[in-house]
Design a protein around this motif. Structure first.
Motif, PDB file in Angstrom:
ATOM      1  N   ILE A 145      16.761   6.747 -92.265  1.00  9.98           N
ATOM      2  CA  ILE A 145      17.018   5.309 -92.255  1.00  9.98           C
ATOM      3  C   ILE A 145      16.023   4.548 -91.386  1.00  9.98           C
ATOM      4  O   ILE A 145      15.485   3.515 -91.790  1.00  9.98           O
ATOM      5  CB  ILE A 145      18.467   5.025 -91.784  1.00  9.98           C
ATOM      6  N   TYR A 146      15.762   5.056 -90.177  1.00 13.43           N
ATOM      7  CA  TYR A 146      14.932   4.327 -89.217  1.00 13.43           C
ATOM      8  C   TYR A 146      13.522   4.890 -89.073  1.00 13.43           C
ATOM      9  O   TYR A 146      12.686   4.307 -88.384  1.00 13.43           O
ATOM     10  CB  TYR A 146      15.612   4.290 -87.843  1.00 13.43           C
ATOM     11  N   LEU A 148      13.945   6.210 -81.164  1.00 14.01           N
ATOM     12  CA  LEU A 148      14.502   4.870 -81.360  1.00 14.01           C
ATOM     13  C   LEU A 148      15.060   4.329 -80.046  1.00 14.01           C
ATOM     14  O   LEU A 148      14.838   3.165 -79.703  1.00 14.01           O
ATOM     15  CB  LEU A 148      15.592   4.899 -82.426  1.00 14.01           C
ATOM     16  N   TYR A 149      15.753   5.175 -79.305  1.00 10.98           N
ATOM     17  CA  TYR A 149      16.318   4.770 -78.017  1.00 10.98           C
ATOM     18  C   TYR A 149      15.214   4.347 -77.054  1.00 10.98           C
ATOM     19  O   TYR A 149      15.290   3.294 -76.424  1.00 10.98           O
ATOM     20  CB  TYR A 149      17.145   5.921 -77.432  1.00 10.98           C
ATOM     21  N   ILE A 161      25.680   6.283 -89.380  1.00  7.11           N
ATOM     22  CA  ILE A 161      24.414   6.227 -88.644  1.00  7.11           C
ATOM     23  C   ILE A 161      24.239   4.852 -88.000  1.00  7.11           C
ATOM     24  O   ILE A 161      23.811   4.741 -86.846  1.00  7.11           O
ATOM     25  CB  ILE A 161      23.216   6.541 -89.579  1.00  7.11           C
ATOM     26  N   GLU A 162      24.570   3.798 -88.720  1.00  9.11           N
ATOM     27  CA  GLU A 162      24.483   2.450 -88.155  1.00  9.11           C
ATOM     28  C   GLU A 162      25.444   2.301 -86.972  1.00  9.11           C
ATOM     29  O   GLU A 162      25.114   1.669 -85.971  1.00  9.11           O
ATOM     30  CB  GLU A 162      24.747   1.403 -89.228  1.00  9.11           C
ATOM     31  N   HIS A 163      26.617   2.902 -87.092  1.00 10.02           N
ATOM     32  CA  HIS A 163      27.571   2.883 -85.973  1.00 10.02           C
ATOM     33  C   HIS A 163      27.006   3.668 -84.790  1.00 10.02           C
ATOM     34  O   HIS A 163      27.120   3.235 -83.633  1.00 10.02           O
ATOM     35  CB  HIS A 163      28.922   3.457 -86.423  1.00 10.02           C
ATOM     36  N   MET A 213      23.220  13.640 -88.159  1.00 16.47           N
ATOM     37  CA  MET A 213      22.896  12.382 -87.491  1.00 16.47           C
ATOM     38  C   MET A 213      21.381  12.263 -87.305  1.00 16.47           C
ATOM     39  O   MET A 213      20.795  11.228 -87.607  1.00 16.47           O
ATOM     40  CB  MET A 213      23.611  12.288 -86.143  1.00 16.47           C
ATOM     41  N   ASN A 214      20.746  13.330 -86.809  1.00 14.47           N
ATOM     42  CA  ASN A 214      19.294  13.306 -86.624  1.00 14.47           C
ATOM     43  C   ASN A 214      18.574  13.083 -87.944  1.00 14.47           C
ATOM     44  O   ASN A 214      17.648  12.282 -88.028  1.00 14.47           O
ATOM     45  CB  ASN A 214      18.810  14.610 -85.982  1.00 14.47           C
TER      46      ASN A 214
END
Length: 160
Positions: A88-89, A96-97, A50-52, A81-82
């Motif tokens: 995490i975020y 986030l984008y 996810i960080e990547h 991923m979602n």
């Protein structure tokens, strides 16, 4: 009810129909309370992926990769991923984008590095009015107002 369901208790043994009804009733009560099933937190490998994905997503703010391509590049499904981004975020990939695009636009305009139109183009907007609307929606101020404020504070701070 849960105990009855678990142990199959009931008058004369619980029929399958009665067990199904208890299951549905239990599920209805569970969802009515607003209790969502708890999902396991992302594993260390998923966190790294996810960080990547976040790094790849924010590499070029002018052009976001497609979700399926981003997920594939990180070895995750789009769903995982979602879910990982939310865990995490605390927000979706798209949110986030958008937040990062608007933060970058703010920095560009506030620093007087670019005019409003150029800052909008830098973060991927080809339509200035769409950029201004999204900027105002996100920050509560029009980009042109920020530009004026930044230019005023620079003039006030500079020696005459």
């Amino acid at each position: 009810m849960a105990v009855q369901l678990l142990h199959g208790r009931g008058e004369g043994g619980a029929s399958r129909l009665l067990r199904d009804a208890w299951s549905l009733e239990l599920l209805a009560r569970y969802t009515a309370c607003g209790v969502a099933p708890r999902q396991a937190p992302p594993t260390r490998a998923e966190r790294d992926a996810i960080e990547h994905a976040r790094t790849l997503l924010l590499r070029n703010l002018a052009s976001a990769p497609k979700l399926d391509e981003l997920a594939a590049a990180c070895g995750l499904s789009v769903y995982r991923m979602n879910r990982g981004f939310r865990a995490i975020y605390g927000q979706s990939v798209h949110a986030l984008y958008q937040r990062e695009r608007m933060a970058a636009a703010w920095r560009l305009i506030e620093s007087s590095a670019m005019d409003v139109g150029s800052a909008g183009e830098q973060v991927g907007y080809s339509n200035l009015s769409h950029f201004s609307d999204n900027f105002r929606r996100h920050h509560g101020i029009l980009p042109s107002e920020l530009k004026r404020c930044a230019a005023g504070s620079l003039r006030a701070a500079s020696p005459q």
